[in-house]
Write a protein that holds these residues in place. Structure first.
Motif, short mmCIF file in Angstrom:
data_model
loop_
_atom_site.label_atom_id
_atom_site.label_comp_id
_atom_site.label_asym_id
_atom_site.label_seq_id
_atom_site.Cartn_x
_atom_site.Cartn_y
_atom_site.Cartn_z
N LEU A 87 0.84 -1.10 0.08
CA LEU A 87 0.03 -0.08 -0.15
C LEU A 87 1.12 1.13 0.13
CD1 LEU A 87 -2.51 -0.94 2.74
CD2 LEU A 87 -3.23 -1.10 0.12
N GLU A 88 0.50 2.25 -0.90
CA GLU A 88 1.55 3.42 -0.90
C GLU A 88 0.82 4.16 -0.16
OE1 GLU A 88 3.03 5.11 -4.43
OE2 GLU A 88 3.65 6.80 -3.68
N ALA A 89 1.38 5.10 0.92
CA ALA A 89 0.91 6.11 1.61
C ALA A 89 0.86 7.59 0.81
CB ALA A 89 1.31 6.23 2.94
N LEU A 90 -0.48 8.10 0.60
CA LEU A 90 -0.32 9.22 -0.11
C LEU A 90 -1.11 10.13 0.83
CD1 LEU A 90 -1.07 7.59 -3.55
CD2 LEU A 90 0.90 8.99 -2.98
N VAL A 91 -0.36 11.51 0.90
CA VAL A 91 -0.97 12.37 2.07
C VAL A 91 -2.12 13.37 1.38
CG1 VAL A 91 0.66 14.23 1.50
CG2 VAL A 91 -0.49 13.98 3.56
#
Ligand code: C2E
Ligand code: MG
Ligand code: MG
Ligand code: MG
Length: 284
Positions: A58-62
């Protein structure tokens, strides 16, 4: 009052200068408050294994849930955060939320689930970057082997000597290292086999070019072939169509990420989709 937005942030025309300066100041003040009031949200975008169709990362994207302006994207506030040093606080906040969310899913049984986080140059260049990062993981009991940091080629080339030392340290502690937007920076291929890199992320511009025929596709071919030769994992970004997916699979691209499987979504939504397979069936 025309305003043009450059890749590097904002560019202003003189007649709109005062407005934009005021706008910028208010945004800066708002961002400071946002950090105190907890308005930053971490969304997660699935990284899907192209052979098993399972979510492996999972890529964390703000995102910023602004009380008046609505949901804001990184392009709206990251450049400002970097210029004003608010990026340090912002990054800390993102990693805290991400370690909390993904750490919970890992403990619930998704033991191999990988968390990918984007790091800003300011963060990586900080002398105590490695200690700060490891301390934060430790505070959450987050396993370093489940973390992949994403940095760009420019960050590496900026100070190869310093960065290689830091990356080696992190890699020896189990953290994985990915090169984001691969192929778009100012770089030399020479660094790749000298650094402990695990993953290349093919930039979405090359993935988009697949449908325009051989010219675009051949860059993807070359990157994937090189990654295979160097035994690196390859993640294709910005995969939107079946055609792109089929092509990438035929090349032996290990993982794909993009709107085809779904955009970044809030933790509660993503949490419900984990464990389901194939990923496509639950993405929409
Ligand atoms: P990135 O790391 O290269 O992330 C990929 C961007 O492409 C994300 O935009 C994602 O939402 C978008 N995307 C994903 N799939 C598709 C697709 O199929 N089609 C299209 N057109 N776009 C897709 P987002 O979330 O707006 O983030 C933009 C950039 O901001 C990121 O690029 C990353 O460099 C930076 N960023 C995001 N979150 C953070 C953060 O927490 N910290 C730092 N330092 N940078 C961040
Ligand atoms: Mg990224
Ligand atoms: Mg990228
Ligand atoms: Mg990017």
């Amino acid at each position: 009052h025309v305003k043009a937005r450059g890749k590097d942030g904002y560019r202003f025309y003189s007649e709109s200068m005062s407005i934009d300066t005021a706008n910028r100041l208010s945004l800066e003040r708002d961002l400071r408050m946002a950090l105190e009031r907890d308005e930053l949200r971490v969304f997660y975008q699935p990284q899907v294994c192209s052979s098993s169709n399972r979510v492996v990362g999972l890529e964390a994207l703000v995102r910023w849930q602004h009380p008046e302006r609505g949901l804001l994207y990184p392009r709206d506030f990251l450049p400002l955060a970097e210029e004003t040093k608010l990026i340090a606080k912002l990054s800390e906040c993102v990693l805290d939320q991400a370690c909390h969310d993904v750490g919970q899913w890992i403990r619930e049984g998704h033991s191999d689930l990988r968390l990918a986080v984007n790091l800003s140059p300011v963060q990586v260049e900080h002398p105590r970057f490695v200690e700060t990062l490891m301390a934060q993981l430790q505070a959450h009991g987050f396993p370093p082997q489940n973390l992949e940091i994403e940095i760009t080629e420019n960050v590496i080339m900026n100070d190869l000597e310093q960065i290689s030392q830091k990356l080696r340290e992190l890699a020896s502690l189990g953290v994985r290292i990915a090169i984001d937007d691969f192929g778009t920076g100012y770089s030399s291929l020479n660094y790749i086999h000298r650094l402990p890199i695990h993953t290349l992320k093919v930039d979405q511009s090359f993935v988009k070019a697949i449908r325009r025929g051989e010219d675009g596709a051949c860059i993807v071919n070359a990157i994937v072939a090189m990654a295979h030769g160097l035994k690196l994992q390859i993640v294709a970004e910005g995969v939107e169509t079946d055609e792109q997916l089929t092509y990438l699979k035929s090349l032996g691209c290990h993982q794909v990420q993009g709107f085809f499987y779904g955009p970044a979504r809030p933790a509660d939504v993503i949490g419900k989709t984990l464990g389901h397979t194939p990923a496509r069936a639950v993405a929409f």
